[in-house]
Every structure is written in structure tokens, then in C-alpha cells.
Scaffold this motif. Structure first.
Motif, PDB file in Angstrom:
ATOM      1  N   PRO A  57       0.374  -1.106   0.064  1.00 10.80           N
ATOM      2  CA  PRO A  57       0.241   0.020  -0.209  1.00 10.80           C
ATOM      3  C   PRO A  57       0.853   1.584   0.137  1.00 10.80           C
ATOM      4  CG  PRO A  57       0.245  -0.761   1.647  1.00 10.80           C
ATOM      5  CD  PRO A  57       0.473  -1.763   1.100  1.00 10.80           C
ATOM      6  N   LEU A  58       0.311   2.093  -0.337  1.00  9.09           N
ATOM      7  CA  LEU A  58       1.226   3.941  -0.938  1.00  9.09           C
ATOM      8  C   LEU A  58       1.390   4.147   0.762  1.00  9.09           C
ATOM      9  CD1 LEU A  58       1.684   5.790  -2.271  1.00  9.09           C
ATOM     10  CD2 LEU A  58      -0.268   6.872  -1.996  1.00  9.09           C
ATOM     11  N   ILE A  59       2.276   4.232   1.480  1.00  7.73           N
ATOM     12  CA  ILE A  59       3.242   4.693   2.602  1.00  7.73           C
ATOM     13  C   ILE A  59       4.175   5.741   2.893  1.00  7.73           C
ATOM     14  CG2 ILE A  59       4.853   3.663   4.535  1.00  7.73           C
ATOM     15  CD1 ILE A  59       4.704   0.934   3.798  1.00  7.73           C
ATOM     16  N   GLY A  60       3.122   6.161   3.854  1.00  7.93           N
ATOM     17  CA  GLY A  60       4.056   7.807   4.209  1.00  7.93           C
ATOM     18  C   GLY A  60       3.160   8.318   3.632  1.00  7.93           C
ATOM     19  N   ARG A  61       2.497   8.521   2.452  1.00  9.43           N
ATOM     20  CA  ARG A  61       1.378   9.973   1.940  1.00  9.43           C
ATOM     21  C   ARG A  61       0.099   9.836   2.369  1.00  9.43           C
ATOM     22  NH1 ARG A  61       6.422  11.080   1.354  1.00  9.43           N
ATOM     23  NH2 ARG A  61       7.209  10.078  -0.658  1.00  9.43           N
ATOM     24  N   ASP A  62      -0.109   9.736   3.557  1.00  5.82           N
ATOM     25  CA  ASP A  62      -1.572   9.670   4.207  1.00  5.82           C
ATOM     26  C   ASP A  62      -2.145  11.019   3.605  1.00  5.82           C
ATOM     27  OD1 ASP A  62      -1.821   7.220   4.681  1.00  5.82           O
ATOM     28  OD2 ASP A  62      -1.557   7.921   6.698  1.00  5.82           O
ATOM     29  N   ALA A  63      -1.353  12.327   3.892  1.00  6.33           N
ATOM     30  CA  ALA A  63      -1.546  13.936   4.429  1.00  6.33           C
ATOM     31  C   ALA A  63      -1.916  14.028   2.507  1.00  6.33           C
ATOM     32  CB  ALA A  63      -0.885  14.551   5.108  1.00  6.33           C
ATOM     33  N   GLU A  64      -1.541  13.942   2.285  1.00  3.34           N
ATOM     34  CA  GLU A  64      -1.789  14.153   0.397  1.00  3.34           C
ATOM     35  C   GLU A  64      -2.589  12.857   0.035  1.00  3.34           C
ATOM     36  OE1 GLU A  64       1.433  12.756   1.753  1.00  3.34           O
ATOM     37  OE2 GLU A  64       2.828  14.288   1.006  1.00  3.34           O
ATOM     38  N   ARG A  65      -2.135  12.305   0.116  1.00  6.55           N
ATOM     39  CA  ARG A  65      -3.739  10.816  -0.470  1.00  6.55           C
ATOM     40  C   ARG A  65      -5.032  12.009   0.016  1.00  6.55           C
ATOM     41  NH1 ARG A  65      -2.609   5.213  -0.051  1.00  6.55           N
ATOM     42  NH2 ARG A  65      -2.758   5.995   2.715  1.00  6.55           N
ATOM     43  N   GLU A  66      -5.620  12.184   1.183  1.00  4.13           N
ATOM     44  CA  GLU A  66      -6.101  12.474   1.306  1.00  4.13           C
ATOM     45  C   GLU A  66      -6.856  14.622   0.965  1.00  4.13           C
ATOM     46  OE1 GLU A  66      -9.085  11.568   3.249  1.00  4.13           O
ATOM     47  OE2 GLU A  66      -7.343   9.728   3.183  1.00  4.13           O
ATOM     48  N   LYS A  67      -5.744  14.802   0.832  1.00  2.85           N
ATOM     49  CA  LYS A  67      -6.208  16.214  -0.029  1.00  2.85           C
ATOM     50  C   LYS A  67      -6.305  16.089  -0.867  1.00  2.85           C
ATOM     51  CE  LYS A  67      -5.924  20.340  -0.468  1.00  2.85           C
ATOM     52  NZ  LYS A  67      -6.777  21.661   0.326  1.00  2.85           N
ATOM     53  N   LEU A  68      -5.796  15.437  -2.236  1.00  4.41           N
ATOM     54  CA  LEU A  68      -6.407  15.228  -3.816  1.00  4.41           C
ATOM     55  C   LEU A  68      -7.633  14.476  -3.049  1.00  4.41           C
ATOM     56  CD1 LEU A  68      -3.147  13.558  -4.543  1.00  4.41           C
ATOM     57  CD2 LEU A  68      -4.124  15.589  -5.263  1.00  4.41           C
ATOM     58  N   ARG A  69      -7.656  13.228  -2.516  1.00  2.00           N
ATOM     59  CA  ARG A  69      -9.587  12.801  -2.027  1.00  2.00           C
ATOM     60  C   ARG A  69     -10.281  14.242  -1.858  1.00  2.00           C
ATOM     61  NH1 ARG A  69     -11.765   7.933  -0.901  1.00  2.00           N
ATOM     62  NH2 ARG A  69      -9.366   7.381  -0.022  1.00  2.00           N
ATOM     63  N   SER A  70      -9.981  15.069  -1.101  1.00  4.02           N
ATOM     64  CA  SER A  70     -10.653  16.455  -1.078  1.00  4.02           C
ATOM     65  C   SER A  70     -10.642  17.001  -2.468  1.00  4.02           C
ATOM     66  CB  SER A  70     -10.560  17.314  -0.210  1.00  4.02           C
ATOM     67  OG  SER A  70     -11.005  18.176   0.117  1.00  4.02           O
ATOM     68  N   VAL A  71      -9.978  17.786  -3.036  1.00  3.53           N
ATOM     69  CA  VAL A  71      -9.780  18.043  -4.576  1.00  3.53           C
ATOM     70  C   VAL A  71     -10.227  17.289  -5.544  1.00  3.53           C
ATOM     71  CG1 VAL A  71      -9.054  18.600  -6.280  1.00  3.53           C
ATOM     72  CG2 VAL A  71      -7.930  19.215  -4.123  1.00  3.53           C
ATOM     73  N   LEU A  72     -10.465  15.751  -5.641  1.00  4.34           N
ATOM     74  CA  LEU A  72     -12.158  15.288  -6.237  1.00  4.34           C
ATOM     75  C   LEU A  72     -12.869  15.850  -5.812  1.00  4.34           C
ATOM     76  CD1 LEU A  72     -11.432  13.586  -8.923  1.00  4.34           C
ATOM     77  CD2 LEU A  72     -11.301  11.285  -6.990  1.00  4.34           C
ATOM     78  N   ASP A  73     -13.634  15.649  -5.312  1.00  2.00           N
ATOM     79  CA  ASP A  73     -15.088  15.473  -4.407  1.00  2.00           C
ATOM     80  C   ASP A  73     -15.036  16.763  -4.715  1.00  2.00           C
ATOM     81  OD1 ASP A  73     -14.572  12.563  -3.414  1.00  2.00           O
ATOM     82  OD2 ASP A  73     -14.494  13.481  -1.363  1.00  2.00           O
ATOM     83  N   SER A  74     -14.462  18.356  -4.530  1.00  2.36           N
ATOM     84  CA  SER A  74     -14.991  19.425  -5.359  1.00  2.36           C
ATOM     85  C   SER A  74     -15.137  19.050  -6.680  1.00  2.36           C
ATOM     86  CB  SER A  74     -14.151  20.422  -4.781  1.00  2.36           C
ATOM     87  OG  SER A  74     -13.847  20.174  -3.341  1.00  2.36           O
ATOM     88  N   LEU A  75     -14.294  18.829  -7.624  1.00  2.00           N
ATOM     89  CA  LEU A  75     -14.787  18.676  -8.599  1.00  2.00           C
ATOM     90  C   LEU A  75     -16.300  17.414  -9.079  1.00  2.00           C
ATOM     91  CD1 LEU A  75     -12.668  19.058 -11.483  1.00  2.00           C
ATOM     92  CD2 LEU A  75     -12.163  16.632 -11.360  1.00  2.00           C
ATOM     93  N   ILE A  76     -16.240  16.673  -8.573  1.00  2.00           N
ATOM     94  CA  ILE A  76     -17.320  16.376  -8.972  1.00  2.00           C
ATOM     95  C   ILE A  76     -18.338  17.015  -8.510  1.00  2.00           C
ATOM     96  CG2 ILE A  76     -18.781  14.348  -8.120  1.00  2.00           C
ATOM     97  CD1 ILE A  76     -16.000  12.981  -8.069  1.00  2.00           C
ATOM     98  N   ALA A  77     -18.714  17.561  -7.618  1.00  2.00           N
ATOM     99  CA  ALA A  77     -19.808  18.831  -6.838  1.00  2.00           C
ATOM    100  C   ALA A  77     -19.127  20.064  -7.995  1.00  2.00           C
ATOM    101  CB  ALA A  77     -19.136  19.027  -5.355  1.00  2.00           C
ATOM    102  N   GLY A  78     -18.757  20.180  -8.960  1.00  2.00           N
ATOM    103  CA  GLY A  78     -19.036  21.170 -10.201  1.00  2.00           C
ATOM    104  C   GLY A  78     -17.251  22.175  -9.625  1.00  2.00           C
TER     105      GLY A  78
END
Length: 722
Positions: free
Chosen positions: A169-190
Motif C-alpha cells: 500500500p502507499l506508505i507515508g503519503r496519507d496527508a497528500e492522498r486525503e488532500k487529493l481526495r478532497s480536491v476530487l470530491d470538489s471537482l465532482i461537485a462542480g
């Protein structure tokens, strides 16, 4: 009855029964029709044969009192398949050692079992359960062959790619992964956004982007398209956007021009409707698709800045329309290698994120003197409400140790192994993986049941000190022919196919097998399958190392053969042709393509690249070369320098051009130089008297030599000056 039960499973799984051999059959999977999963099909057919024979064996026992059993042998490898024989009788058969090994697998198998050789096992190991029967002494082979008994299919299929158990699994990148997930969620919301993954090679930028893409895979919520800049394409205008737009339009680089144009046109119609023809005219310029006669009439009178603006506008309109229809993610990998024009176009896309749901994701190294860093600064300054910059750092020692444990599933890692990997990898995840691969390839780390273990002599292993050494060690472990194919691919460039590698290496039918080895070793990846299998390096660094291992003489030979092959089949790929003939140290053959590359860069408004190409062409020009080519190079260089505002250098260029015309007694070169020198002096410096004298000289030479083109240019400039 037995043959009926042999044939049906072979046919069911797409194989071909080639021969009846008394009490046996010979079947092929992959010839004459290939499938991407032929090894799996062969094993499934073997298991199905045994299953179908069980009730038949009981019937034979009951009816005739005979013990009836079947055994199956399978091997995978390269063979020559052909119809052999005469006009009256021929047989479709395979010639080669791979078929002989398959026969030995069958002859040594226990009744009622399927036995496969190691070559097949490597390709299907995650799909079936096996019994390791060890290394077998086989007739005709000097070394034992490792073999396996196939027991059954696995209830849960494993991954076919990579080495089983060698993932984490991706190790040591939890903060970056969560930030990108948040950006993607915002994109899907428009909501549009800009994001950057910044870090050195191997820190996990591509892995993070891949995991982000997996979040929406199969959901249909976003469209995702990707382009990539490459280290040897830094002077090719729009290189990453060619990748990106080809991906958007479903275009493959090896397709015929007509097919590529049709795909571009269809995509343009779907997105911009009535403006499609207009867009195709300018997008074709970007994608290197030659214009139609009608388009040529439109393009040839456009000044470079106007053409550039229209290309930019067409790209912006296409991407805006695509994002308005469905949330869109655009990824540019290795932006630090992008040409200057691509960086300008990238900047032009940033405002779109304020209007439509578009996520622009850039991945680049944190080099502050690079154009990509300037994009980072612009985005941070002008789009702070949209921009997220994620800078990746090396893993800590504890995180690196966690990665080793996750990759190898080793609890209580031996201290010597842990220290060795940590020292060599310095917290870089890719380095960790490559060092471990070196240990696996050398047998220092081996599988024991369902996990990996380290042997006692780990402390004595000479593990390379740098990634270059790690990659070099892996290349040295390849067979000579396989390594030669990889080296040839490093010369070809960004993509390479079977045909051109065959031309370069003289290995003939061995090339596909070598490529399959490189795929299994994960040194290359398959970028497309049709119309020809095309490959690219898994990591650009691997390409650089492979290229550096070539002797200069061999490198020149490869470049010459690659240039000849492209010249015959793809003469429009002028940037690649220039690179190859320069690499072959053949300046005369390189000259026209270097000039053409300069022209292409100039018309794409990629002025720094144009200047470099034109200067290279001038340096290449020698006695006996076509003076018209030198004239084009001087004209292009002078125009590019003037456009860039370097008037003194432009004037010096035209003066050198005039001197060349005098030295070679080539009147058109001299006349053109005089006309353009006068125009520059008049327009940019206001030196009207000097300009008029140059023009009068140009008219005199043109009239004496009957240079009508030069005379026409004289009149145009003279009218403008006066």
C-alpha cells in the motif's frame, strides 16, 4: 472417444489442434490466433481434459477392464510456426525448443496430472494453485528445468503483473492522498481546481495520481486524460499536449493520417459543433497532422503569433467544452521536461478552472530554475483559491522499514537486510523497490512458502550505491539479446514497436520474446496493442541508463538505422529524424530535418526551440550541402531572433547570410539576406538610409541573376520602407 474429449476443451479455449500423435495430440495456444491470456487458456484446457476423461476412464474400466489415464504437458516460448511439406501434403507445425520442452513436460508427468514448465508458471502463477515438483533432468537439455504440477484454479485471482507478493500500500503519503481526495470530491461537485505533485524522481507522484484515478474508475463520474513530457522531447513543441489530445480523441500515434484526422474531426464535432472545422485546422498543426490544401491556404499567410494564439484558443475551447459536459481531470506528468510553448499553453488553461469543473494536475520535480516552477509560482499567486501544491519528501527511516515489510511480508526483518536497503535507498520508495528487486534477482531474498526471507549472506551482497547502478545491475542480468533490444529501444525514443527494433537489432523473431521478458521484468510497459504492439520505458531513468551503456559506434549505427526506417515510413516525424541522424553523426542527412524542425517550432511559436534548431542547422552546413537549406536556416534564425527582440543578433545573422551567398555565389541567398537585413534595419532601428542601400544592392543582384522571388520581395520591402 479419447480424442473427442481432447479436442473439445482445446477448441473451447481458443487453441488449435495441430497434430495427432498416435495416442496423443499437439495443440497450440497463440498460433495462428493469439490472445493476451494464451498461457491461462492452455492450463484451463489441460485441466478440462483431465476432468472430461474421469467419467470416460470409468467407462473404459467397466467395459474393457483397462486402466485408462491421461497426462498433459505445457510450455511457453518462442517457436517458428509454418505450413511445412509439399503441394500434395503439408502440415501446420511449430519448430523450436519450446515445443520440445512441452513434450518433455508431458512425458515426465504423473498420469492424471498437468505439468507445466517454469516459463509458463511465471505467466500464470497468480491464477492457479501448484505443487512444485522441483528441477527435472530433461533429455536434450544441459541444465535441469524447473516444473510445477497444476492442482486447481484459485478461488481468488491474484495480480498477473509484477512479482507475486511484491507490492505494498502507499506508505507515508496519507496527508497528500486525503488532500487529493478532497480536491476530487470538489471537482465532482462542480468546482474546478489546480493541483501539483512536486518531488524528486521515485517519491511517488505517479503512484498518488494512479490511486486518485482508481477512486473514480468505473463510476463514470469523471473523464481522465493524461499527457507526459519526456527528457528527450524538451525541444519538441507541444509534446505533452500531443499525448493529452491524442488520449482525448482516441488517436494512436501509429495510425494512418486519415484515421487520425477523422478521429480528431469526430471529437471536435462532438465538443464544439459548428466550430469543429475551424478547430481541426489548428489542432492538426499541434498534433503534427499535415494540413489539407484548404487548410494550407488558411495557415500559410498567418504570422506565427496569430497561429499560436489560434492553436491555444482551439485547445482551450475543446477542453472547456469537454469539462462542461462532464467533470474532467487533465494530468501532465514530468512537466519539468516540457518545452516552453507547452508551458505557455499550460498557463493558458488555468483560467478554465474558474468556469467549469476541470482539475489540472501537474507532476514535476522541484527545480526552481525550471519552467514548471514558474507555473507553480503563477498558480500560487493568481489562483490561490484553486491551487493545491503538495511537495513530497523522502520517507523517514521508520516509513522505509514499513515499506520493506509490506513489500516482502517479512516480520522481524534481519538487521543486515534492513540496514542495507535503508542505506542505499535514502527514503526514496522507488529506490527501495529497485534495491529489493536487485536482491530478488540475485537470489539473496527468496520466497519461503507465502513470504520472502533473506539468506544469511545478505551482508556480503554488493548492492549498487545509486539508482543508476541499481538499474545497470538489472540490465546486466539480462540475456545479451534481451539487453540489446532494450538498448535499441532507448535509441528509438519515447515509443518503440517490434518492427523498428527488428530493423535495428537483426534479432528477427527473437524480438517479441525479448520484449515479453522486459515486460515481465517491469523495465518496459505496453502502451498500445493495435495496430502494432508499442512499448515505452517504465521509468525514464531506465531509458537513460540503457542508452548510456551503448558503445558510441553501436549508438551511431542504431541511430542511422532508426532514421532510415522512419524516413521510409514516417517522413513527417521531422524532430525524431533530426535527432537520429544527428546521433548517427551524419550531418548531411540530418540537415533537412533539423531545418524542418526549426520551421515547425517557429510556426508553433516555440521561438527558443526554433532558434536552437536553426543554429544547429547552420553549424551542420558544410561544403557540398544544399545552400537552399542553409538559406532557410538563416532566414528562420534571423526571423526568430528578431521576433524575440534580439535585433543585433538578427542583423548579424543576415550579414552572415549575405556573406554565405557571396562565398557560394548563390544569388537567392544573398538577395534574401539583403532584403531581410534592410527590413530589420528600417522597422526595428529606423535606419532608413542604410536600409535603402541594402535594398538597392538586393535589386541589382536579383536583376542580374533573374531571381524573381527575390525581386518581388525587394519591391514589397521597398514600398513598406518608403
Amino acid at each position: 472417444g479419447a480424442f473427442d474429449r481432447f479436442f473439445a476443451p482445446v477448441e473451447r479455449y481458443g487453441g488449435t489442434v495441430a497434430r495427432l500423435l498416435g495416442d496423443a495430440i499437439l495443440a497450440y495456444f497463440g498460433a495462428p490466433t493469439a490472445h493476451e491470456d494464451d498461457p491461462e487458456r492452455a492450463v484451463l484446457a489441460g485441466l478440462a481434459i483431465l476432468e472430461s476423461m474421469e467419467p470416460y476412464a470409468r467407462e473404459v474400466k467397466a467395459r474393457h477392464g483397462i486402466e485408462f489415464a491421461v497426462r498433459v504437458g505445457i510450455n511457453t516460448g518462442l517457436v517458428v510456426v509454418a505450413d511445412l511439406g509439399t503441394e500434395s501434403y503439408s502440415e501446420y507445425t511449430a519448430l523450436g525448443d519450446a515445443a520440445n520442452v512441452a513434450a518433455r513436460m508431458e512425458q515426465t508427468a504423473e498420469p492424471g496430472t498437468v505439468r507445466i514448465a517454469e516459463a509458463t508458471h511465471r505467466l500464470v502463477a497468480p491464477l492457479f494453485e501448484f505443487e512444485d515438483v522441483g528441477a527435472l533432468e530433461v533429455k536434450g537439455k544441459s541444465a535441469p528445468i524447473k516444473a510445477f504440477r497444476v492442482l486447481r484454479t484459485k478461488t481468488k485471482r491474484g495480480r498477473l503483473r509484477g512479482i507475486e507478493g511484491f507490492s505494498a500500500p502507499l506508505i507515508g503519503r496519507d496527508a497528500e492522498r486525503e488532500k487529493l481526495r478532497s480536491v476530487l470530491d470538489s471537482l465532482i461537485a462542480g468546482r474546478g481546481a489546480i493541483a501539483a505533485l512536486i518531488g524528486d524522481a521515485g517519491l511517488g507522484k505517479s503512484r498518488l495520481a494512479s490511486e486518485l484515478r482508481e477512486l473514480t474508475a468505473g463510476t463514470g463520474t469523471v473523464n481522465w486524460h493524461q499527457g507526459r513530457a519526456l527528457s528527450y522531447d524538451t525541444e519538441t513543441p507541444f509534446a505533452p499536449f500531443v499525448d493529452l489530445l491524442n488520449d482525448m480523441c482516441g488517436i494512436q500515434s501509429e495510425q494512418d493520417l486519415e484515421i487520425r484526422r477523422a478521429a480528431l474531426g469526430a471529437h471536435a464535432v462532438a465538443l464544439v459543433g459548428d466550430q469543429a472545422a475551424h478547430a481541426v485546422t489548428y489542432l492538426s498543426t499541434l498534433l503534427g497532422i499535415p494540413p489539407t490544401p484548404e487548410e494550407e491556404e488558411t495557415l500559410k499567410y498567418l504570422p506565427p503569433p496569430v497561429l499560436r494564439d489560434r492553436v491555444f484558443k482551439s485547445v482551450v475551447e475543446m477542453i472547456t467544452s469537454a469539462a462542461a459536459a462532464k467533470p474532467l481531470v487533465l494530468v501532465i506528468d514530468d512537466l519539468h521536461w516540457a518545452d516552453s510553448t507547452s508551458l505557455e499553453l499550460f498557463e493558458a488553461l488555468l483560467p478554465i478552472t474558474d468556469r467549469v469543473p476541470l482539475l489540472i494536475l501537474a507532476m514535476f520535480r522541484g527545480q526552481r530554475d525550471n519552467g514548471a516552477w514558474k507555473i507553480h509560482e503563477i498558480a500560487a499567486r493568481e489562483y490561490p483559491h484553486r491551487y493545491s501544491a503538495l511537495e513530497l519528501r523522502p520517507l523517514t527511516e521508520d516509513q522505509s522499514a514499513d515499506l520493506i515489510r509490506a513489500l516482502l511480508h517479512i516480520e522481524g526483518i534481519p538487521a543486515t537486510l534492513r540496514r542495507l536497503v535503508l542505506e542505499k535507498s535514502e527514503g526514496n520508495p522507488f529506490f527501495v523497490e529497485e534495491v529489493l528487486r536487485t536482491l530478488l534477482d540475485s537470489g539473496v531474498v527468496v520466497r519461503d512458502g507465502d513470504r520472502w526471507v533473506a539468506t544469511e549472506d545478505v551482508a556480503d551482497v554488493a548492492v549498487p550505491d545509486t539508482l543508476a547502478s541499481v538499474v545497470q545491475t538489472r540490465l546486466d542480468a539480462l540475456d545479451t539479446e534481451v539487453r540489446r533490444v532494450l538498448q535499441a529501444g532507448s535509441v528509438v525514443g519515447r515509443d518503440f514497436g517490434v518492427a523498428i527494433l527488428t530493423e535495428l537489432t537483426d534479432l528477427g523473431s527473437d524480438v517479441p520474446g525479448a520484449l515479453d521478458v522486459l515486460l515481465r521484468r517491469e523495465l518496459i510497459v505496453e502502451s498500445q496493442n493495435l495496430p502494432e504492439r508499442t512499448f515505452t520505458f517504465r521509468h525514464a531513468f531506465t531509458r537513460d541508463v540503457a542508452y548510456s551503456t551503448l558503445l558510441q559506434s553501436t549508438r551511431r549505427d542504431f541511430h542511422r538505422l532508426a532514421g532510415k526506417w522512419l524516413e521510409e515510413r514516417h517522413p513527417d516525424r521531422v524532430n525524431d529524424l533530426a535527432r537520429h541522424f544527428l546521433g548517427a553523426d551524419e550531418p548531411t542527412r540530418a540537415l533537412p530535418f533539423v531545418v524542418a524542425s526549426g520551421d515547425r517550432s517557429f510556426h508553433a511559436f516555440s521561438i527558443p526551440e526554433a532558434i536552437r534548431y536553426y543554429r544547429t542547422a547552420i553549424d551542420l552546413f558544410g561544403d557540398g550541402d544544399d545552400v537552399d537549406l542553409a538559406r532557410r536556416a538563416y532566414e528562420g534564425l534571423g526571423g526568430s531572433l528578431a521576433f524575440a527582440g534580439d535585433v543585433d543578433a538578427a542583423i548579424a545573422t543576415y550579414q552572415e547570410m549575405i556573406a554565405l551567398g557571396e562565398r557560394t555565389q548563390h544569388a537567392p541567398t544573398r538577395v534574401s539576406g539583403l532584403n531581410k537585413l534592410a527590413m530589420t534595419q528600417a522597422y526595428m532601428l529606423g535606419r532608413m538610409e542604410e536600409a535603402e542601400q541594402q535594398l538597392l544592392n538586393a535589386r541589382e543582384v536579383a536583376e542580374e541573376s533573374n531571381d524573381l522571388t527575390g525581386l518581388a520581395e525587394f519591391h514589397v520591402v521597398y514600398c513598406a520602407v518608403n
